[in-house]
Design a protein around this motif. Structure first.
Motif, short mmCIF file in Angstrom:
data_model
loop_
_atom_site.label_atom_id
_atom_site.label_comp_id
_atom_site.label_asym_id
_atom_site.label_seq_id
_atom_site.Cartn_x
_atom_site.Cartn_y
_atom_site.Cartn_z
N THR A 1 -2.90 -12.19 4.32
CA THR A 1 -2.08 -11.26 4.95
C THR A 1 -3.21 -10.28 5.60
OG1 THR A 1 -2.06 -9.71 3.16
CG2 THR A 1 -0.28 -11.13 3.00
N LYS B 1 2.53 4.71 0.74
CA LYS B 1 1.86 3.40 0.64
C LYS B 1 2.49 2.62 -0.21
CE LYS B 1 -1.01 4.38 4.12
NZ LYS B 1 -0.63 3.84 5.34
N LYS C 1 -4.14 -7.68 4.30
CA LYS C 1 -4.05 -6.27 3.74
C LYS C 1 -5.10 -5.93 2.86
CE LYS C 1 1.03 -6.83 5.06
NZ LYS C 1 2.55 -6.43 4.57
N ASP D 1 2.07 -2.39 1.71
CA ASP D 1 0.95 -1.89 2.44
C ASP D 1 -0.19 -2.64 2.01
OD1 ASP D 1 2.13 -0.04 4.67
OD2 ASP D 1 2.89 0.85 2.64
N ALA D 2 -0.35 -2.74 0.81
CA ALA D 2 -1.62 -3.40 -0.09
C ALA D 2 -1.02 -4.02 -1.14
CB ALA D 2 -2.51 -2.09 -0.51
#
Length: 276
Positions: free
Chosen positions: A246, A170, A248, A226-227
């Motif tokens: 986003t 990630k 996310k 991813d974050a």
């Protein structure tokens, strides 16, 4: 049971560079992640003002010797390593005389040779990826902070996505302010280099051939991460709003972010196990 591996890739880290908000953050977050139970390693550029003897850097011959091709020119990659005394974490330095050694500070390097900043960041992110592959050290989370790491997320997701070292990782982009970013955007030929490396226009829609300044680089990084962590209290509100839009996983800045390992531990746990 072995500890899960976590990689931090940063533009600058104390004590190897003078203290500052980003350098200090890049020292603190890995320490907190280590306290939370992760095995931590770091990457940063080997700038000319880093004292190799005082910081006990030494070249890793088995990792050096790769040539990275940028704009049809081979650039040798040299890897040096040190052990951070406070945490015993290994810190790997991406070294190249053309991009990081000519001036006594990263700021002077990026200002005096602003036309090379696109090549500089591509060389850095590819150097980190290639070195991590040779280490065969597969992190579950890869954190990126500072403008020079902004292309890391698109490269990991679109160029190195099939490599077993990165396939399950990630990517977290740590959003910071632009105090140390170059004033001029990256050279437009950086787009050509990204396309040559396999990042097609489909994956560049966030910037649409706009100038690759700090804000557009940050947007591109967030689109592929991813974050997102908002790592400082003075980040541009427009970028924070973009991060929120986003959808996310997002960790907003707070005083506890740099003092309480549980904050990071909970964030990473939810990122890695979203159903729990």
């Amino acid at each position: 049971m072995s500890q899960p591996k976590m990689l931090f890739i940063s533009q600058e880290v104390t004590p190897y560079l003078p203290a500052g908000p980003l350098a200090d953050l890049s020292n603190t977050l890995p320490r907190l992640a280590q306290e939370a139970g992760y095995e931590v390693r770091l990457f940063m550029p080997k700038y000319g003002n880093i004292n190799e003897r005082r910081n006990q850097l030494h070249e890793v011959i088995r990792l050096s010797g790769i040539n990275i091709v940028i704009d049809d020119t081979d650039h040798p990659l040299i890897i040096k390593v040190a052990t951070m005394q406070s945490t015993r974490a290994q810190v790997y330095f991406i070294d190249n005389d053309d991009y990081f050694e000519r001036h006594p500070s990263p700021q002077l390097e990026t200002v005096s040779h602003a036309d090379e900043n696109g090549e500089r960041t591509v060389f850095f992110v590819r150097g980190v990826a290639e070195t991590t592959k040779k280490l065969r050290w597969d992190p579950v989370v890869i954190n990126c902070s500072g403008w020079i790491t902004a292309l890391m997320a698109p490269y990991l997701k679109r160029v190195y996505n099939d490599d077993p070292v990165f396939r399950k990782a990630k990517v977290v982009y740590i959003l910071t302010n632009d105090a140390l970013a170059p004033v001029e955007p990256l050279d437009p030929k950086t787009y050509k280099q990204m396309r040559t490396d396999g990042i097609t226009d489909r994956f560049l829609s966030a910037v649409k051939n706009k100038p690759l300044d700090f804000h557009n680089l940050s947007r591109l990084a967030m689109d592929h991460a991813d974050a997102i962590i908002v790592g400082q209290p003075d980040v541009d509100p427009e970028l924070v709003a973009y991060a929120q839009a986003t959808g996310k996983p997002l960790l907003l800045n707070s005083p506890e972010l740099t003092t309480d390992p549980k904050i990071l531990a909970d964030f990473y746990a939810k990122l890695l196990n979203p159903e729990k």
